[in-house]
Design a protein around this motif. Structure first.
Motif, mmCIF file in Angstrom:
data_model
loop_
_atom_site.group_PDB
_atom_site.id
_atom_site.type_symbol
_atom_site.label_atom_id
_atom_site.label_comp_id
_atom_site.label_asym_id
_atom_site.label_seq_id
_atom_site.Cartn_x
_atom_site.Cartn_y
_atom_site.Cartn_z
ATOM 1 N N GLN A 237 94.767 68.044 92.485
ATOM 2 C CA GLN A 237 95.164 67.300 93.680
ATOM 3 C C GLN A 237 95.206 68.262 94.878
ATOM 4 N N HIS B 211 93.265 64.336 98.156
ATOM 5 C CA HIS B 211 91.967 64.283 97.500
ATOM 6 C C HIS B 211 92.142 64.763 96.048
ATOM 7 N N THR B 212 91.322 64.224 95.167
ATOM 8 C CA THR B 212 91.342 64.646 93.766
ATOM 9 C C THR B 212 89.954 65.158 93.381
ATOM 10 N N GLU C 133 95.956 64.327 104.030
ATOM 11 C CA GLU C 133 95.184 63.403 103.207
ATOM 12 C C GLU C 133 95.111 63.970 101.789
ATOM 13 N N LYS D 180 84.882 70.769 98.667
ATOM 14 C CA LYS D 180 84.801 70.702 97.209
ATOM 15 C C LYS D 180 84.447 72.060 96.609
#
Length: 763
Positions: A95, A67-68, A65, A126
Motif C-alpha cells: 500500500q 495505491h496498491t 491518494e 510503480k
C-alpha cells in the motif's frame, strides 16, 4: 484555533483490531478495537504533540491518494553462514500513499515498511515502489517477509487536530526581540513558500548542508545576480533544520527553532539616529544569535562594508569581523564576482573568513529542466493545463532578448507569474501565445520582433522612418539597418543593440529620429504601424550632456553611494529595454567618455559599489553639432557642407570613436523639406487630445503651410523655430476659436492664411 489535517492509514489486523498510522510523521500511530477508536487515540496524541511542539511545522503531505502494487520479493534461508535462495519469489501487496508538498514536489510513502521518497513523474511511481520494496525486503527469510504481507483491510483516512491559540502562545518558543525586528527566520514555512525548490542543484545543496550542519562554517555564496543563491540557501536551511529536529528527537531534547535569520545591512541600521546606536544593536544581535546558536544570513556582503560609518574601517563588516574570527557569530552571505572583487579591495581580510561555494548559472538544458519542474509544481496547485513547448518558448525568448539574464533567475519568476496571471484571467490552458503576450508586456517589444513567423519588409521599415524624419535618407537608412539587424537576431548579444552618433546642424531631426526609434522598438504595437501610438515616450532616456561637464559629472551620472545611484543607472535598472540619448555629447566631461567606453564595448557599466548595470537591451544614440558652426574653408566638400564625420573623428579619442557602430550625418533642410515638416507638424496638432475627442476633420491649406514654412524656418536653427511659430500662430488662436464654438463634434474645419492672419471656418 489553528486546525491541522493529518492523513492516516487505517489498518485492520487478522484479530479484528485497528491501527491508525500517521503518514507524514515517523513512528506515530494510534490503536483501538475499531477504526474510530484508533483515530481518536492518534488524534489525542497529535494534539498533545502539536501543543508541546508548536514551533514544529504542520504536515507537508497534501492531496493523499492510496495505491496498491504487487511486488515479487526473492527470499532466502540462512544456515551456518550459508545462504539458500528459495525457488519461487513471494508476491507482496504494497500500500503506497502519494501526495504533494507545499512546494509542488510529489512525495510517496509506504508506512507499513517505513519507506518514504520523492518523485517527479507519475509514470515512474510503480518502478520506484518496486525498487524500494525489493531493496527493503530482498534477502530476508520467508518468515520475515510473511510479517510484511498485506493486512486484512487497509483504507485511507485523516485526523483533524485543533490546538487552542492560547496554549500555542504559551508553548511556542519566544521570538528573539531584535532579530525579529531586523530579520526573517528562513526556516519558517511562510518564508520558504516565497521561494521555489533548488532544482538541479543537488551537488551544491549537499555541499552547503555539509558546510552549515557538519562543519559549522561561515559560507559565502558566490554567483551572478539571479543565479539562485537565495533559493539554494533556503532549501539548505530546510534540510539542516530537519536534521536538527531529528537529532533532537533521538536525544529526547527540544530543538531550538528559527536558527537562520535573513537580513540586510540596511535593515540592521534602520531607525538608528545617533552615534553608537547601530553598534549597540549589532551587539544585541550577536548575543541573541549566541543564545539560539543562530546564523546571520546577509543578502549582499558588499553592503556590510559600505554601511555603518564613514568607510570600510568603521562599517558593520568591520564590527562583525572579530566576532566571526573568534567563532562567536556565524554568517552566510551572498556576493557576485564583481562585488567580491570590490570587497577584497575595500576590506581585504573579510572574504578570508568565509568558505566560498560557487553557484554557477544553468545552461540551456538545465534551464529547460528547471522551468519544466516549475511548471509542473505550479500547474498542479493552480489546476492549469500547460501546452507542450511552453518551457522551450520561455528559454528561447530570454536567451534571445535578455542574454545577460542568468538562468534560472528571472525566467523562473516569469514562469510562475505567467501561470498565476493565466489563472487570474480564468484561462484553462497556458500556450505559447500567452508566453509571448506576457513577455511583450514585460519588455515592451512588439510581436514583430518576438515572433519569428512574422516577417519584416525592409522597404516598409524604411518608408515608416521616412515619414517620421523628412528628407534624411542616410539617417533613415541607418535606423532601418538597426531594426533589420535586430529582427534577424544578428546583433552582438554582448553589446548594446546599437551605438550611433548623429552629427549635423541643429534642428534637422536628430532627436526626432531617436524618438522614432523608441516608438518603433517599444511602441507596444503588434506591427510597425502601431508604433505611431506614442506609448513609448517613457522608453527614451534623454540626457543633456552639457549638464555633465563638471568635475562631479561621473558621480552624478553613475552614482557615488549605494543609496543614491545616478540618473542613468537608476533609469536603466528600472527599464533595461529603452533608448538612451546623450544629447550634445561633445560637451560632456572627458571622464564621462571613459565611463562610456566600457558601456559601448561590453554593454555593461559597473558603479563604484561594484554593482553591474546591463545596457545590452538598450539602443544608445549620441547627438553632436561638431562642425556645424564652420564656414566654407579647407576640408569642406565642393558644396560647402562640413564633413561632420571628420570633425567627430578629430574630436573624439580613437578608442572612443572606434566603438561606434555608425556615424550618421544629417543634411541641412531644403525648402521643400520645410514644407513637408510643416504639414507633418500641423497634422500632429489634429491628434492632440482636445481635438481628437471632438473627432474634427481639419484641412490645412497650402497658403497656411507656405506662410508657416517661411516664417518658422531659420538657416542657423533648422526646424526648431517652426514649432514655436506653429504654437504661436496656429495653436493659440485655434484654441480660442474652438472654445467659442458650439456643436463642433465631427465638424469639418478649414484652417487658412488670408489677409495676413489665420482664418478658420466650417465647411
Amino acid at each position: 484555533m489553528p486546525t491541522y489535517r493529518y492523513p492516516v492509514l487505517i489498518v485492520r489486523d487478522a484479530a479484528g483490531g485497528c491501527s491508525a498510522i500517521a503518514i507524514d510523521e515517523d513512528h506515530l500511530a494510534g490503536f483501538g478495537p475499531n477504526a474510530a477508536a484508533a483515530r481518536d487515540d492518534l488524534e489525542n496524541f497529535l494534539t498533545w504533540h502539536q501543543r508541546e511542539n508548536a514551533w514544529l511545522p504542520a504536515t507537508d503531505f497534501l492531496e493523499p491518494e492510496l495505491h496498491t502494487f504487487k511486488v515479487n520479493v526473492r527470499t532466502e534461508y540462512h544456515e551456518k553462514q550459508r545462504i539458500f535462495p528459495t525457488d519461487m519469489p513471494i508476491p507482496v501487496r504494497v500500500q503506497c500513499i502519494t501526495g504533494v508538498q507545499d512546494s509542488g514536489q510529489r512525495v510517496a510513502s509506504i508506512p507499513l515498511l517505513g519507506i518514504r521518497f520523492t518523485y517527479h513523474n507519475a509514470d515512474d511511481l510503480k518502478n520506484l515502489v518496486t525498487r524500494y520494496v525489493i531493496q527493503k525486503l530482498e534477502g530476508l527469510t520467508p518468515e520475515a517477509v510473511a510479517r510484511c504481507l498485506s493486512p486484512a483491510h487497509v483504507e485511507l483516512s485523516d485526523v483533524v487536530v485543533r490546538v487552542p491559540r492560547k496554549v500555542m502562545a504559551e508553548t511556542k518558543s519566544p521570538m528573539p526581540e531584535t532579530l525579529g525586528k531586523v530579520g526573517e527566520p528562513l526556516g519558517d514555512r511562510a518564508t520558504r513558500k516565497q521561494f521555489p525548490k533548488a532544482w538541479e542543484r543537488e551537488d551544491s545543496l549537499a555541499l552547503l548542508v555539509r558546510k552549515l550542519h557538519d562543519e559549522k562554517a561561515n559560507v559565502l555564496l558566490l554567483g551572478e545576480s539571479g543565479v539562485g543563491k537565495t533559493t539554494l540557501l533556503v532549501d539548505a536551511v530546510r534540510e539542516v533544520e530537519r536534521r536538527l529536529e531529528q537529532e533532537a528527537k533521538e536525544a529526547d531534547t527540544r530543538p531550538v527553532s528559527r536558527r537562520y535569520w535573513a537580513t540586510s545591512a540596511g535593515r540592521i541600521i534602520a531607525g538608528m539616529k545617533y552615534l553608537g546606536q547601530w553598534e549597540e544593536r549589532v551587539e544585541t544581535l550577536i548575543a541573541e544569535l549566541g543564545e539560539i546558536q543562530g546564523v546571520l544570513c546577509i543578502d549582499r556582503l558588499l553592503d556590510l562594508i559600505q554601511t555603518g560609518g564613514l568607510g570600510p574601517s568603521d562599517s558593520i563588516a568591520a564590527f562583525l569581523a572579530p566576532y566571526m574570527a573568534r567563532g562567536e557569530v556565524r554568517m552566510v552571505a551572498e556576493v557576485s564576482p564583481t562585488e567580491l572583487d570590490a570587497c577584497r579591495r575595500l576590506m581585504p581580510g573579510l572574504a578570508d573568513l568565509f568558505q566560498v561555494i560557487r553557484v554557477e548559472p544553468f545552461n540551456r538544458a538545465q534551464a529547460l529542466k528547471v522551468i519544466d519542474r516549475q511548471i509542473e509544481a505550479t500547474r498542479a496547485n493552480l489546476k492549469l493545463d500547460v501546452a507542450a513547448g511552453v518551457s522551450d518558448r520561455i528559454v528561447q525568448l530570454f536567451r534571445r532578448f535578455m542574454p545577460y539574464s542568468v538562468f534560472p533567475g528571472q525566467s523562473v519568476r516569469f514562469t510562475r507569474e505567467l501561470l498565476e496571471q493565466c489563472k487570474r484571467d480564468h484561462k484553462k490552458e497556458v500556450t505559447g501565445n500567452e508566453v509571448v503576450s506576457r513577455f511583450k508586456d514585460r519588455t515592451g517589444l512588439p510581436e514583430v520582433f518576438l515572433r519569428d513567423e512574422i516577417t519584416l519588409d525592409r522597404k516598409n521599415v524604411f518608408d515608416w522612418f521616412s515619414g517620421q524624419v523628412i528628407d534624411q535618407p542616410d539617417a533613415v537608412e541607418a535606423a532601418t539597418s538597426v531594426v533589420m539587424t535586430f529582427k534577424a537576431g544578428l546583433n552582438d548579444p554582448n553589446r548594446p543593440l546599437g551605438v550611433l552618433l548623429f552629427c549635423g546642424p541643429t534642428g534637422v531631426g536628430k532627436t526626432e529620429l531617436a524618438q522614432a526609434l523608441a516608438r518603433y522598438f517599444y511602441g507596444h504595437g503588434d506591427d510597425a504601424s502601431a508604433a505611431t501610438s506614442g506609448k513609448a515616450s517613457s522608453r527614451l532616456i534623454r540626457l543633456d550632456m552639457s549638464e555633465y561637464a563638471g568635475f562631479d559629472a561621473v558621480s552624478r551620472l553613475v552614482g557615488s553611494s549605494p543609496a543614491e545611484p545616478g540618473v542613468l543607472i537608476r533609469k536603466v535598472r528600472q527599464q533595461p529595454f529603452t533608448v538612451v540619448l546623450f544629447d550634445e555629447v561633445e560637451k560632456a566631461s572627458p571622464d564621462v567618455f571613459d565611463v562610456l567606453l566600457g558601456m559601448f564595448d561590453e554593454g555593461r557599466l559597473t558603479d563604484p559599489m561594484g554593482r553591474v548595470t546591463n545596457f545590452r537591451s538598450t539602443l544608445i544614440i549620441m547627438t553632436s553639432n561638431l562642425g556645424a558652426d564652420r564656414q566654407r574653408t579647407v576640408g569642406f566638400n565642393p558644396n560647402g557642407a562640413p564633413r561632420y564625420q571628420d570633425e567627430a573623428m578629430a574630436y573624439f579619442r580613437p578608442e572612443f570613436f572606434n566603438r561606434l557602430d555608425r556615424v550618421v550625418t544629417f543634411q541641412p533642410l531644403k525648402e521643400e523639406t520645410i514644407r513637408a515638416i510643416t504639414r507633418k507638424e500641423l497634422t500632429a496638432i489634429g491628434q492632440r487630445d482636445g481635438l481628437s475627442r471632438l473627432k474634427l476633420v481639419i484641412e490645412w491649406t497650402d497658403p497656411l503651410v507656405d506662410q508657416l514654412a517661411k516664417v518658422g524656418y531659420d538657416a542657423r536653427y533648422g526646424a526648431r523655430p517652426l514649432q514655436r511659430t506653429i504654437e504661436r500662430e496656429v495653436v493659440a488662436p485655434f484654441a480660442k476659436w474652438v472654445l467659442s464654438q458650439e456643436n463642433l463634434f465631427g465638424a469639418k474645419i478649414v484652417v487658412d492664411w488670408s489677409d495676413g492672419k489665420l482664418a478658420i471656418h466650417r465647411r
